[in-house]
Design an enzyme around this catalytic site. Structure first.
Site, mmCIF file in Angstrom:
data_model
loop_
_atom_site.group_PDB
_atom_site.id
_atom_site.type_symbol
_atom_site.label_atom_id
_atom_site.label_comp_id
_atom_site.label_asym_id
_atom_site.label_seq_id
_atom_site.Cartn_x
_atom_site.Cartn_y
_atom_site.Cartn_z
ATOM 1 N N CYS A 67 32.752 -53.996 14.031
ATOM 2 C CA CYS A 67 33.449 -53.234 15.078
ATOM 3 C C CYS A 67 34.911 -53.628 15.205
ATOM 4 C CB CYS A 67 32.748 -53.420 16.421
ATOM 5 S SG CYS A 67 33.541 -52.518 17.765
ATOM 6 N N ARG B 31 36.625 -54.492 19.437
ATOM 7 C CA ARG B 31 36.073 -55.581 20.231
ATOM 8 C C ARG B 31 37.009 -56.192 21.274
ATOM 9 N NH1 ARG B 31 33.755 -59.468 15.840
ATOM 10 N NH2 ARG B 31 34.908 -58.206 14.310
ATOM 11 N N TRP C 265 34.153 -45.682 22.628
ATOM 12 C CA TRP C 265 34.759 -44.364 22.397
ATOM 13 C C TRP C 265 34.996 -44.237 20.908
ATOM 14 C CZ3 TRP C 265 37.035 -47.935 25.817
ATOM 15 C CH2 TRP C 265 37.984 -48.780 25.238
ATOM 16 N N GLU D 285 36.339 -41.765 12.370
ATOM 17 C CA GLU D 285 34.874 -41.684 12.255
ATOM 18 C C GLU D 285 34.428 -40.225 12.174
ATOM 19 O OE1 GLU D 285 34.359 -44.428 15.962
ATOM 20 O OE2 GLU D 285 32.566 -44.669 14.728
HETATM 21 N N1 ARG Z 1 30.457 -43.713 13.196
HETATM 22 C C1 ARG Z 1 29.537 -43.189 14.162
HETATM 23 C C2 ARG Z 1 29.767 -41.706 14.324
HETATM 24 O O1 ARG Z 1 30.638 -41.170 13.739
HETATM 25 C C3 ARG Z 1 29.679 -43.863 15.513
HETATM 26 C C4 ARG Z 1 29.526 -45.374 15.500
HETATM 27 C C5 ARG Z 1 30.008 -46.057 16.752
HETATM 28 N N2 ARG Z 1 31.420 -45.828 16.946
HETATM 29 C C6 ARG Z 1 32.119 -46.221 18.009
HETATM 30 N N3 ARG Z 1 33.365 -45.844 18.065
HETATM 31 N N4 ARG Z 1 31.623 -46.968 18.947
HETATM 32 O O2 ARG Z 1 29.090 -41.042 15.073
#
Ligand code: ARG
Length: 371
Positions: free
Chosen positions: A63, A66, A232, A237
């Site tokens: 992560c 953090r 968030w 991602e």
């Molecule tokens: N990578 C995952 C997604 O695209 C989410 C993982 C957690 N990500 C976060 N920013 N807490 O759905």
């Protein structure tokens, strides 16, 4: 039992040391020893649960976010034993975490694993919010298996790209299914581009709260098999993985075409250009909607601050470089040029053993399998 006692001790010592009252640990450790002797296990106080969950986040090597570990909201749902009540709590979690746009990092903790190694409750969903995936190619291929499970229980999707999966909660021998309320439980953002009108024709949208629900949380030797947690999103991602991976929504080509890029040769770097535009669009759309999101440059700077703070307190930061670097422009952030120690400390979050590596929650893995 000896092992449980040792893990409990290590955690209690750490907690009281970090809270600046190391002398208070001894009493609590003796109390726990008695409880373990009498019952074979022990129960965390809310303070322990709360601090333990925060440490589990702080120790999450993958992560980048953090810095904010102390701000985790820890919701105690250990009294809940029915799937129905668990679904209610999960939906409350989503509404609380979404807030009015400023996403709150939150974990909801359901009853701990029992002495037979069974979880009174657990989620079959990878995340509390996730889109179904279909054999037709529509939807999120990552959800094929979960979609099948829902269908086998009588759920019928619309066959679209963004159909919300129901919650699938195991209680004892049975799996119970509960739909989410799209309006109340799920905030979704239509993805538009800051300059290119046509971009919206791609018809992309995504939800704002990524709540991982298929990992277990371990604190002081106690395992919580159902402890959905969220932060968030970092824009990449969604834009560089969920929308772009060839085994996910696979939309690079369409993006390049709608933006009139020259896709006749790979060396025009249309893929790279499409990635950047997708990322701009996701960040822009979330920001316009007032929904919390962070770009990878800002997140990297926040991670730098986190490491600095931890080091100043005499603690070593552990990390998994292969996950910490962002999937776009990795060498433009400092993390790329650093080395990290990938030792796994507890408390922490672990993959549940019913989740295979290829259902890996952060959707980023280097090996052959799906993710
Ligand atoms: N990578 C995952 C997604 O695209 C989410 C993982 C957690 N990500 C976060 N920013 N807490 O759905």
């Amino acid at each position: 039992m000896r092992r449980l006692q040792q893990e409990a001790e290590a955690f209690i010592h750490q907690m009281y040391r970090e809270k600046g009252k190391p002398e208070a640990a001894g009493g609590r450790i003796r109390e726990i020893a008695k409880e373990i002797q009498a019952t074979g296990t022990y129960t965390h106080t809310y303070e322990e649960l709360s601090y333990g969950a925060k440490l589990a986040w702080r120790n999450s090597n993958k992560c980048i976010g953090r810095l904010f570990w102390e701000n985790l909201h820890v919701i105690d749902a250990r009294h809940i034993h029915s799937a129905e009540k668990a679904a209610e709590a999960a939906r409350e979690h989503l509404r609380f975490a979404a807030g009015d746009g400023k996403i709150r990092p939150t974990v909801t903790v359901f009853p701990q694993r029992n002495l037979d190694g069974e979880d009174p409750l657990f989620f079959h969903n990878h995340q509390l919010i996730r889109y179904a995936g279909y054999e037709t190619g529509r939807g999120d291929p990552h959800s094929l298996e979960t979609t099948h499970l829902a269908e086998s229980l009588g759920w019928k999707g619309r066959g679209g790209d963004f159909d919300l999966l129901p919650l699938l909660i195991q209680e004892g021998e049975d799996i119970h299914m509960f739909p989410l309320d799209q309006k109340q439980d799920v905030q979704e953002i239509d993805i538009v581009h800051p300059e290119e009108e046509k971009f919206k024709e791609l018809g992309l949208k995504w939800y704002t709260v990524p709540a991982i629900s298929d990992m277990e949380m371990n604190i002081g030797g106690i395992t919580y098999g159902a402890a959905p947690f969220n932060g968030w999103y970092m824009g990449t991602e969604i834009a560089a993985r969920n929308f772009a991976d060839s085994f996910r929504y696979d939309r690079l080509k369409e993006t390049a075409e709608i933006l009139d890029m020259n896709t006749s040769k790979i060396s025009t770097l249309w893929k790279d250009r499409a990635l950047v535009e997708l990322n701009r669009a996701v960040l822009y759309s979330f920001q316009e909607a007032g929904a919390g999101i962070v770009d990878h440059h800002t997140a990297s700077e926040q991670f730098r601050l986190f490491c600095g703070k931890e080091n100043q307190l005499g603690r070593k930061v552990t990390g998994d470089w292969t996950w910490l670097i962002p999937p776009v422009s990795p060498a433009s952030v400092h993390i790329f040029h650093e080395a990290y120690d990938n030792t796994v400390n507890t408390p922490n979050f672990f993959y549940r053993n019913n989740t295979s590596e290829n259902k890996c929650p952060f959707i980023k893995s280097k090996d052959k399998s799906l993710f």
